[in-house]
Design a protein around this motif. Structure first.
Motif, short mmCIF file in Angstrom:
data_model
loop_
_atom_site.label_atom_id
_atom_site.label_comp_id
_atom_site.label_asym_id
_atom_site.label_seq_id
_atom_site.Cartn_x
_atom_site.Cartn_y
_atom_site.Cartn_z
N LYS A 1 66.40 -88.10 66.19
CA LYS A 1 66.39 -89.58 66.18
C LYS A 1 65.36 -90.12 67.18
O LYS A 1 64.51 -90.94 66.83
N THR A 2 65.47 -89.64 68.39
CA THR A 2 64.61 -90.18 69.45
C THR A 2 63.14 -89.91 69.17
O THR A 2 62.30 -90.80 69.29
N ILE A 3 62.82 -88.67 68.79
CA ILE A 3 61.42 -88.34 68.56
C ILE A 3 60.87 -89.18 67.40
O ILE A 3 59.77 -89.73 67.48
N1 ATP Z 1 58.69 -84.89 64.41
C1 ATP Z 1 58.99 -83.88 65.25
N2 ATP Z 1 58.06 -82.95 65.54
C2 ATP Z 1 58.31 -81.93 66.36
N3 ATP Z 1 59.50 -81.75 66.95
C3 ATP Z 1 60.47 -82.62 66.71
C4 ATP Z 1 60.28 -83.74 65.85
N4 ATP Z 1 61.43 -84.43 65.78
C5 ATP Z 1 62.31 -83.77 66.57
N5 ATP Z 1 61.74 -82.69 67.13
C6 ATP Z 1 62.40 -81.70 68.01
O1 ATP Z 1 63.79 -81.92 67.99
C7 ATP Z 1 64.29 -82.11 69.30
C8 ATP Z 1 65.41 -83.11 69.29
O2 ATP Z 1 64.95 -84.35 68.86
P1 ATP Z 1 65.53 -85.70 69.46
O3 ATP Z 1 65.57 -85.65 70.93
O4 ATP Z 1 64.76 -86.79 68.82
O5 ATP Z 1 67.00 -85.65 68.89
P2 ATP Z 1 68.08 -86.82 68.84
O6 ATP Z 1 68.51 -86.93 67.44
O7 ATP Z 1 67.55 -88.05 69.48
O8 ATP Z 1 69.25 -86.20 69.70
P3 ATP Z 1 70.31 -86.98 70.63
O9 ATP Z 1 71.25 -87.69 69.74
O10 ATP Z 1 71.00 -85.90 71.39
O11 ATP Z 1 69.53 -87.90 71.50
C9 ATP Z 1 63.09 -82.56 70.09
O12 ATP Z 1 63.22 -82.23 71.43
C10 ATP Z 1 61.97 -81.80 69.43
O13 ATP Z 1 61.91 -80.49 69.95
#
Ligand code: ATP
Ligand code: MG
Lengths: 467, 589
Positions: free
Chosen positions: B240-242
Motif C-alpha cells: 500500500k505505502t509503496i
Molecule cells: N512497486 C514495488 N516495487 C518494488 N517493491 C515493492 C513495490 N511495492 C511494494 N514493494 C515491496 O513490498 C514491501 C512492503 O510494501 P509496503 O510497505 O508498501 O506495504 P504496506 O501494504 O504499506 O504494508 P503496511 O500495511 O504494513 O504498511 C516494500 O518494503 C517493498 O519491499
C-alpha cells in the motif's frame, strides 16, 4: 524499584474501595493525575507500583504492576504527582532487573545521572534518520533476502517449539556492520518466558562476552503478569538513553510479545472495555506502536536502536491479532515454518511471507553489492515457482510436471538445503551468501532470470564468470 | 472572542469530561489543563461537556481549567505550506524539533506557518476594482512550480481601496477592501478554515482526465480520474505505502498532500529524505516543491489522527480553489477509523460491528465526498480538483471487515492488493481480478490521443488474464503439461503480460515511471505477439518452442528500455522469429 525523588513524596490514601484483577479503585483522592505513578504498600510492608488509568473527580482507577496476592482494601496508596521515570546512567550496562526495575543481581539500586519518562517517548518523525547501514547477520536467508539494517525493527514470528531463541541468539552473536568498529550494547527484555529460555540467552551472551554489554529486564513466567506492560518500556527507556545519549548501537530483543499482549488484554477485560478482535482491545495497534516505534535513528545523534521482537503466533495463525498488528507496525517480519523445521532446515525461515522493508536502503552498490537486491527478487520468484511446482507434484505426481516445473522443483529443494539451511555457528559473509545464490540460480535457464538486469547476469552468472 | 472557562472532572486517556464550559458548541476547539493541550468538544450533555484531547494527557488532573475558544479547529492557510511537515494539528514538526529536541514534548505552542518570513506579493487587482469571494488578489511565487494565489476570503465582497506590492509576512495587511455596507476590511495572506467543513465552490463538474500515475497496472487497467477517489486495501507488507508513494512521486498532480495517518515514523523520514532529491518527470523540478506532508505517525496521540485527515483535505481544497489539481494520499484510513472507534468507546457509545461506531460509514462517505473536480468561486471560475486516495489496512487481510467493506461502497476505483502476489514479489501486488475502476469511459478520451483503440487493448488483455487464471485453476489439478497447446499459449501470454507489463519495480531507475505512450506500446506489442503466435500454435507449433525464442524473452524486458524505438525493434524481431517458425513448420501464411 522505581524510586521517587524525595521532594515529591506525594500524598497517602487508605481509601481503596474495590480490587478487580490488576485494578484498584481508590476514592476520596484529591488531584490525582492521569498516568501518574502510585506506590501501593501492602499489609506485610512490601511495595508495588502502579499508574492512574482513569480519574473521575475524587475517584481514581489504578493499575498495579506487581503480584496482587496479599492486596487488601487497607493498602496504603501513595500518589506521587509525577509520571513514571527511571534513573539512567552508563552503569546500567551489565545489570539485571525485574520488570519493575528492581535489581536481581544483588547490586544496589541504580543511581542515575538523568531520569526519563518510561511510558511516553515519541521521536519526532522529522528528526528521524532513515536506517541504511547493512547489518550482516551471517545468516543467508536474512542477509541475502531479508537484510536487516541498523535501526530497523524486525520481529520473528514463531510457534511453540521452533528455534526462535537459537536464531535470535545467533543474530545477536554474529551481527556486524561491515567495516565498522563501534560501541554496542544489548538490551534484553523477557516477558513471561521460561527460566530455561532466559538461561539459554544468558549463556549465549556470556560465551561471546556480550553479557558485559547487556542490560537485562526480566519478567519470567512465574512473575506478575501485569508487570509485562512495564518491562518493555523500561527496557526501551534504557535503550534510548544508551543509544541517543551515549551514542551506542543497541540491539533490543523483546521476547515474547504474545505474553505482553495477553497482559494488555487482561487489563482491558478488567476494565470492561469493548474488545475489537478475539478479546484484544481496539487500541492494541497504537499500544504496540508505542513500543515498536521506539526503534530507529535520530539525525545528528550517533547511536541506534535495532529491535528484534519475538512472538509466538497463537495456533500458528498469522492473521491472529498479535502477529497481524505487529506486522502492520514493524519494518518487516521473519517467519519460522514448522514445515521447514520438519525437513531439518535450520533456520526454518520461510522467505516467502518474510520481508525486510528496509533492505533496499541497506544493500546495493557501495553497501553490499550491486546485484544483491535483484538476486533477492529473483530468489523469491524462483522459490515461489518451486513451491508451487512442489504442491502440484503432490497432486499429479512429479512425472506429470513439465520440464520447466521440474527445474523449479529441483531448485526449491536445493535452495532449502543449501541456501536457507546452515549451521547455528556458521557465519556466512555476504559474498558467500550471494555466491550460493548464484550457483542455485544457475540451475535455471538463463532466460528465466528476468528480475536480474542483463549487466548483472553477465557480470555474476557462474556461466559468464567462468567463461 | 467568547472564551469560556470550565473545570476538568475526569481524565480517561484522550477523553476529558469538563463542567462549566457555558455556550460550548460541538467542534469548538478548547485548551485543556495547565499545559493548555489542544482539544475539541465532542459531546454536550447538560452541564457536562466531553472533550477529545489531541495531545498526551499524562499529568492532567481534575480541577484543572479548560478554556473554550468559541471557534472550531482550523487549518492555517497561507504561503509557507509547501515542503512543510506538520502533525495532525498542523504544527510544524521541523519547528517542534528545533524547539524541543528530537523527542516530542507536550503542550508546546508552535505556529503552523512561519510568522517572520517575508514573501514577495504581487497584486493581481487594482484599487477601485470590485472583487468577490474566490477572486485572486495577488500571487506569491512559493516554490519554483507553485504560484500561491491569495484569494479573497469566502464571504467577502467589495471594492479594493488599496493593495500593495512588496515583501510581506503572512500577517501583514496587503490590501484594504470596502464592503457594500461601508465596512473596511484589512486583508492578509493568512486565512483560516475549519477543517471539518468542506470549502465551497461554484459548481461540481464531472471528472474528465486521468490522474496519470506512471504505474502501468493503474493507468492502463484501473485508472483514476483527477477529482476521483480510490482505495488500496491490503494486508501488511502487500504494498500500500509503496504504491501510494509512487503516486505521490510520479503522478501529474500539481500538488501532493501526503497524510501519514497512524503509520511508521521511518516511512515519513524516508519520503522526507527522498523528495528533495527526486525530480518531477514533467517539470524537472524537485518533488519537494509541490508536496506537503502531514505526519501523524502511529505513536503520536491517536485522537490527532482523526483530525489529521481533515487537515489534509482542507489544505487540498484550499489549493484546489486556487485552480490546482491536488492529490491527497492517506496512509492509512484504517488508523483514522480506529481513532473514531477509540473515541466512541471512551464515550461509551453503543458499538456496531467490531467496536466501530454506527456512524463509521457516514464518516467514510463524507471524507471521500470531499474529492471532486470543480469550478471554483471567483469571477474567473478556475477549474481545480481534489483526488483522494486512501490505504486501507484490513485486520488479518480480510476485506469483509467493516472499514474495507464500507470504503468499497464509496470509492471510484479499487486497487485490491493480493498477499500471494506480494509473496512472490509481484509488485505492485494489485490483483487484476478483484480490482475495479469506474473511470474507464471518461478516461478513454485521454488515451485515444495515444492509441485510438486503447479500450480494445485494455479489454483484450484483461480477458486474456481472466481466461488464464481460469486455466491455472485447472492446471493446478491436472498439470500444465496436459493442457492443449492453445491454452498453454494463453498461459504464456498472460505470463508475459504479468511479468512484462503488470510487474513494475518501484526502485528500477527506468521502470519506476512509465509514460503513457510507452504503456500503450508495450501492451500492443505483447498482444500482437499473441495474435501472431495463435495461428502457429493452432497449426501445431509447440508452445515451448515459442517460449524459448530470444525475442519472446525480450518482451519481458521491454519495460526496462528507455527508448520507444527499442520496443519497436523488439516487435520486429518477434515477427521475424515467428515467421521463421512458420516456415520451419511449413505452415501457409
Ligand atoms: N512497486 C514495488 N516495487 C518494488 N517493491 C515493492 C513495490 N511495492 C511494494 N514493494 C515491496 O513490498 C514491501 C512492503 O510494501 P509496503 O510497505 O508498501 O506495504 P504496506 O501494504 O504499506 O504494508 P503496511 O500495511 O504494513 O504498511 C516494500 O518494503 C517493498 O519491499
Ligand atoms: Mg504501509
Amino acid at each position: 524499584m522505581i524510586k521517587l525523588p524525595r521532594e515529591k513524596a506525594g500524598v497517602v490514601y487508605r481509601t481503596v474501595r474495590e480490587i478487580r484483577g490488576p485494578l484498584l479503585f481508590v476514592e476520596g483522592v484529591r488531584g490525582a493525575r492521569y498516568n501518574e505513578v502510585v506506590e501501593v504498600r501492602l499489609a506485610d510492608g512490601s511495595e508495588i507500583i502502579g499508574t492512574v488509568l482513569d480519574v473521575y473527580e475524587d475517584k481514581a482507577v489504578v493499575q498495579v504492576f506487581g503480584h496482587t496476592g496479599g492486596l487488601s482494601l487497607d493498602a496504603a496508596v501513595r500518589f506521587t504527582g509525577d509520571v513514571m521515570r527511571i534513573p539512567l546512567s552508563e552503569d546500567l550496562i551489565g545489570r539485571v532487573f525485574n520488570g519493575s526495575f528492581k535489581p536481581l543481581d544483588g547490586l544496589p539500586e541504580p543511581i542515575g545521572v538523568e531520569r526519563r519518562e518510561v511510558f511516553v517517548s515519541v521521536i519526532n518523525p522529522a528528526a528521524r534518520e532513515p536506517p541504511s547501514e547493512f547489518m550482516q547477520t551471517g545468516i543467508s536467508v536474512i542477509d541475502g533476502m531479508n537484510a536487516l539494517v541498523r535501526g530497523q525493527k524486525l520481529p520473528i514470528f514463531s510457534e511453540a517449539g521452533l528455534p526462535h531463541n537459537v536464531m535470535a541468539a545467533q543474530i545477536a552473536r554474529q551481527s556486524t556492520v561491515l567495516g565498522a568498529e563501534e560501541e554496542f550494547a544489548v538490551v534484553f527484555c523477557a516477558m513471561g518466558i521460561k527460566h530455561e529460555e532466559y538461561e539459554y540467552f544468558r549463556r549465549e551472551f556470556e560465551k561471546t562476552g556480550a553479557l558485559d554489554r547487556a542490560v537485562m529486564i526480566l519478567n519470567l513466567a512465574e512473575d506478575p503478569v501485569i508487570e509485562r506492560i512495564l518491562a518493555p518500556r523500561i527496557a526501551l527507556t534504557i535503550a534510548e538513553y544508551l543509544a541517543f545519549e551515549l551514542g551506542m548501537h543497541v540491539l533490543a530483543i523483546l521476547t515474547d510479545m504474545t505474553n505482553y499482549c495477553e497482559a494488555l488484554r487482561s487489563i482491558s477485560i478488567a476494565r470492561e472495555e469493548v474488545p475489537a478482535r478475539k478479546g484484544y482491545p481496539g487500541y492494541m495497534y497504537s499500544d504496540l506502536a508505542s513500543i515498536y516505534e521506539r526503534a530507529g535513528k535520530i539525525r545528528g545523534r550517533k547511536g541506534s536502536i535495532t529491535m528484534m521482537p519475538i512472538l509466538t503466533m497463537p495456533g500458528g495463525d498469522i492473521t491472529h491479532p498479535i502477529p497481524d498488528l505487529t506486522g502492520y507496525i514493524t519494518e518487516g517480519q521473519l517467519i519460522l515454518s514448522r514445515e521447514l523445521e520438519a525437513r531439518g532446515v535450520y533456520p526454518p525461515v520461510n522467505p516467502l511471507p518474510s520481508l525486510s522493508r528496509l533492505m533496499k536502503d541497506g544493500v546495493g552498490p557501495g553497501r553490499t553489492r550491486e546485484d544483491h537486491m535483484e538476486v533477492s527478487n529473483q530468489l523469491y520468484m524462483a522459490y515461489s515457482e518451486g513451491v508451487r511446482a512442489r504442491s502440484l507434484a503432490r497432486i499429479i505426481g512429479e512425472l506429470s510436471l513439465s520440464e520447466r516445473e521440474r527445474k523449479y522443483l529441483r531448485f526449491a529443494d536445493e535452495f532449502e538445503r543449501r541456501f536457507i539451511n546452515q549451521g547455528v555457528y556458521e557465519n556466512r559473509p555476504i559474498e558467500k551468501t550471494l555466491e550460493i545464490a548464484w550457483d542455485l540460480l544457475a540451475m535455471l535457464p538463463e532466460d528465466e532470470l528476468i528480475r536480474i538486469s542483463e549487466e548483472n547476469i553477465r557480470k555474476y552468472h557462474p556461466r559468464h564468470r567462468s567463461a | 472572542m467568547s472564551s469560556q472557562a470550565g473545570i476538568i472532572k475526569r481524565v480517561n486517556g484522550s477523553l476529558i469530561l469538563a463542567q462549566g464550559l457555558k455556550g460550548a458548541k460541538i467542534g469548538d476547539a478548547v485548551y485543556i489543563g495547565e499545559l493548555k493541550l489542544i482539544g475539541e468538544v465532542v459531546r454536550i450533555s447538560g452541564r457536562e461537556v466531553a472533550l477529545q484531547c489531541y495531545e498526551d494527557t499524562s499529568g492532567v488532573k481534575p480541577g484543572e481549567p479548560v478554556i473554550g475558544t468559541g471557534n472550531p479547529l482550523v487549518a492555517e492557510l497561507a504561503p509557507g505550506l509547501i515542503g512543510e511537515i506538520f502533525d495532525g494539528l498542523e504544527r510544524s514538526e521541523l519547528e517542534l524539533w528545533r524547539l524541543t529536541g528530537p523527542f516530542i514534548g507536550r503542550g508546546y505552542k508552535v505556529a503552523s506557518l512561519k510568522r517572520d518570513k517575508k514573501w514577495d506579493f504581487e497584486p493581481r487587482v487594482k484599487p477601485g476594482e470590485e472583487v468577490e469571494e474566490g477572486d485572486i488578489l495577488g500571487t506569491v511565487q512559493e516554490s519554483s512550480v507553485i504560484e500561491h494565489r491569495i484569494l479573497v476570503p469566502v464571504g467577502v465582497r467589495g471594492v479594493i481601496e488599496s493593495i500593495e506590492e512588496g515583501r510581506f509576512t503572512i500577517e501583514d495587511p496587503i490590501a484594504v477592501l470596502r464592503t457594500r455596507d461601508g465596512r473596511r476590511i484589512e486583508l492578509r495572506m493568512l486565512q483560516t478554515w475549519p477543517v471539518r467543513i468542506p470549502r465551497p465552490y461554484r459548481e461540481r463538474l464531472p471528472v474528465s482526465e486521468p490522474l496519470f500515475t506512471g504505474q502501468r497496472v493503474i493507468d492502463t487497467f484501473f485508472p483514476i480520474a483527477k477529482g476521483g477517489t480510490a482505495a488500496i486495501p491490503g494486508g501488511f507488507g502487500s504494498g500500500k505505502t509503496i504504491t501510494l508513494q509512487q503516486i505521490a512521486k510520479w503522478s501529474d498532480a500539481d500538488i501532493v498532500i501526503y497524510v501519514g495517518c497512524g503509520e511508521r515514523g521511518n516511512e515519513m523520514a524516508d519520503i522526507l529524505t527522498h523528495f528533495p532529491e527526486l525530480e518531477d518527470p514533467r517539470t524537472g523540478r524537485k518533488l519537494i516543491e509541490r508536496a506537503i506532508f502531514i505526519a501523524n505517525v502511529s505513536n503520536l496521540p491517536v485522537a490527532a489522527r482523526e483530525a489529521s485527515v481533515y487537515m489534509g483535505v482542507t489544505i487540498a481544497e484550499y489549493f484546489r480553489d486556487q485552480g490546482y489539481h491536488v492529490a491527497v494520499i492517506i496512509d492509512s484510513t484504517s488508523r483514522w477509523a480506529e481513532a473514531l472507534r477509540d473515541l466512541s468507546g471512551r464515550l461509551e457509545e453503543i458499538p456496531a460491528e467490531e467496536g466501530y461506531p454506527a456512524y463509521l460509514a457516514e464518516r467514510i462517505a463524507e471524507l471521500y465526498e470531499r474529492a471532486g473536480r470543480v469550478v471554483t468561486l471567483g469571477r474567473d471560475g478556475r477549474i481545480g480538483s481534489v483526488t483522494v486516495m486512501g490505504a486501507v489496512s484490513p485486520p488479518g487481510g480480510d476485506f469483509s471487515e467493516p472499514v474495507t467493506s464500507t470504503t468499497l461502497r464509496f470509492v471510484g476505483a479499487l486497487w485490491a492488493l493480493d498477499t500471494e502476489l506480494a509473496y512472490r514479489r509481484h509488485f505492485p501486488a494489485i490483483n487484476w481480478l478483484r480490482s475495479f475502476t469506474k473511470y474507464v469511459e471518461v478516461l478513454e478520451e485521454f488515451w485515444r490521443k495515444h492509441e485510438p483503440d486503447w479500450r480494445g487493448y485494455r479489454e483484450k488483455a484483461l480477458a486474456l488474464l481472466e481466461e488464464a487464471s481460469r486455466l491455472e485453476e485447472i492446471a493446478r489439478v491436472v498439470g500444465e503439461k496436459s493442457l492443449p497447446n492453445e491454452q498453454r499459449l494463453i498461459l504464456l501470454a498472460s505470463e508475459i503480460i504479468r511479468e512484462g507489463f503488470l510487474v513494475q519495480n518501484a526502485y528500477h531507475p527506468v521502470d519506476r515511471y512509465c509514460p503513457p505512450e510507452k504503456q500503450v506500446k508495450i501492451l500492443k506489442t505483447i498482444l500482437a505477439f499473441y495474435d501472431l503466435a495463435s495461428p502457429l500454435v493452432k497449426a501445431g507449433v509447440p508452445v515451448d518452442r515459442i517460449r524459448s525464442l530470444g525475442s519472446v524473452v525480450e518482451l519481458l524486458r521491454l519495460k526496462e528500455r528507455e527508448k520507444l524505438d527499442d520496443i519497436e525493434k523488439a516487435f520486429e524481431s518477434v515477427k521475424r522469429d515467428l515467421e521463421e517458425l512458420r516456415r520451419e513448420y511449413g505452415i501457409g501464411g
